[in-house]
Design an enzyme around this catalytic site. Structure first.
Site, PDB file in Angstrom:
ATOM      1  N   MET A  96       0.799  -1.222   0.000  1.00 60.50           N
ATOM      2  CA  MET A  96       0.000   0.000   0.000  1.00 60.50           C
ATOM      3  C   MET A  96       0.837   1.280   0.000  1.00 60.50           C
ATOM      4  O   MET A  96       0.476   2.262   0.650  1.00 60.50           O
ATOM      5  CB  MET A  96      -0.962  -0.016   1.210  1.00 60.50           C
ATOM      6  N   ILE A  98       3.030   3.864  -2.822  1.00 63.18           N
ATOM      7  CA  ILE A  98       3.432   4.125  -4.200  1.00 63.18           C
ATOM      8  C   ILE A  98       4.958   4.145  -4.248  1.00 63.18           C
ATOM      9  O   ILE A  98       5.602   4.808  -3.423  1.00 63.18           O
ATOM     10  CB  ILE A  98       2.857   5.471  -4.694  1.00 63.18           C
ATOM     11  N   LEU A  99       5.518   3.398  -5.184  1.00 64.52           N
ATOM     12  CA  LEU A  99       6.975   3.319  -5.297  1.00 64.52           C
ATOM     13  C   LEU A  99       7.467   4.344  -6.322  1.00 64.52           C
ATOM     14  O   LEU A  99       6.878   4.479  -7.401  1.00 64.52           O
ATOM     15  CB  LEU A  99       7.388   1.910  -5.722  1.00 64.52           C
ATOM     16  N   HIS A 115      -4.346  -5.445  -8.623  1.00 66.72           N
ATOM     17  CA  HIS A 115      -5.343  -4.427  -8.276  1.00 66.72           C
ATOM     18  C   HIS A 115      -6.738  -5.044  -8.363  1.00 66.72           C
ATOM     19  O   HIS A 115      -7.047  -5.717  -9.354  1.00 66.72           O
ATOM     20  CB  HIS A 115      -5.225  -3.235  -9.233  1.00 66.72           C
TER      21      HIS A 115
HETATM   22  C1  GRF Z   1      -5.835  -7.091  -2.687  1.00 67.50           C
HETATM   23  O1  GRF Z   1      -7.192  -6.896  -2.990  1.00 67.50           O
HETATM   24  C2  GRF Z   1      -4.959  -6.324  -3.623  1.00 67.50           C
HETATM   25  O2  GRF Z   1      -5.443  -6.256  -4.923  1.00 67.50           O
HETATM   26  C3  GRF Z   1      -4.991  -4.942  -2.997  1.00 67.50           C
HETATM   27  O3  GRF Z   1      -4.927  -5.198  -1.620  1.00 67.50           O
HETATM   28  C4  GRF Z   1      -5.498  -6.475  -1.340  1.00 67.50           C
HETATM   29  C5  GRF Z   1      -4.476  -7.269  -0.587  1.00 67.50           C
HETATM   30  O4  GRF Z   1      -5.005  -8.445  -0.048  1.00 67.50           O
HETATM   31  N1  GRF Z   1      -3.944  -4.117  -3.515  1.00 67.50           N
HETATM   32  P1  GRF Z   1      -4.061  -9.481   0.715  1.00 67.50           P
HETATM   33  O5  GRF Z   1      -3.222  -8.666   1.688  1.00 67.50           O
HETATM   34  O6  GRF Z   1      -3.217 -10.179  -0.301  1.00 67.50           O
HETATM   35  O7  GRF Z   1      -4.992 -10.407   1.418  1.00 67.50           O
END
Ligand code: GRF
Length: 208
Positions: A96, A98-99, A115
């Protein structure tokens, strides 16, 4: 592949639950995926994904943003840590942050993001919730999930590797829709990695 390894090496970056990481670990353990997770990094010390990695015997690293630390300095430190594990692919599975190019330029065409929406839809956080709202307003009839390369700082954009529609049902609530999207994500991510690794050349731009 880097380092002459025969099994592609994955470094997975997580920030939370890590269910997608688990899908990769399970696929490897059951012989469905010939790519091994060599390290898991998290920007949050309490991310459950770290526990999942430890249970699977995978090394973990926590790389927390220090107070006032510039983004590029953080990304440099992170890139140093990740490159130590000589990854063929860097997988953002619920990462979570941005790189910046400071990180991305170290792994050109080798960073993959997941995503929970179709290409171009609901970039950023709470994508599933926003899709459900849009469905209820009659703006969309389905949502989806996608895996894409991360060439730059664009949010949930970049060349699409795989995407798949996910239906939304009239009686869905956030929980039921999340469960459906996540189960597609788990399958999609493993399929994408399998496909990327099957190609054998990590530095080649792919278009699936
Ligand atoms: C996923 O829905 C992914 O697409 C989003 O964050 C969620 C991560 O789920 N970027 P998890 O941590 O793999 O259970």
């Amino acid at each position: 592949m880097t380092g002459g390894a025969t099994v592609p090496r994955l470094v997975v970056l997580v920030s939370g639950n890590g269910s997608n990481l688990q899908a990769i670990l399970d696929a490897y353990a059951s012989g469905q995926l010939a790519a091994t997770v060599v390290a898991v990094f998290s920007n949050r010390a309490r991310a459950y994904g770290l526990e999942r990695a430890e249970l699977a015997g995978v090394p973990t690293r926590v790389c927390r943003l220090q107070k006032g630390q510039p983004r590029r300095e953080y990304d440099h430190t992170l890139a140093e840590g990740v490159s130590h594990f000589r990854p063929d692919w860097v997988v953002l599975a619920g990462w979570m942050r941005i790189l910046t190019s400071t990180f991305l330029d170290r792994f050109p065409d080798r960073v993959v993001n997941l995503h929970p929406a179709l290409p171009g839809q609901f970039p950023g956080v709470n994508a599933i919730e926003r899709a459900l709202d849009a469905y209820r307003k009659g703006e969309i009839c389905h949502t989806g999930a996608m895996v894409h390369l991360v060439p730059d700082e664009g949010v949930d954009s970049g060349p699409v590797l795989f995407s798949e529609r996910v239906p939304i049902m009239p009686n869905d609530d956030l929980k039921t829709l999340e469960a459906r999207v996540h189960s597609v994500e788990h399958r999609l991510l493993v399929a994408t990695i399998k496909n990327l690794c099957g190609r054998g050349v990590a530095n080649e731009r792919v278009a699936i």
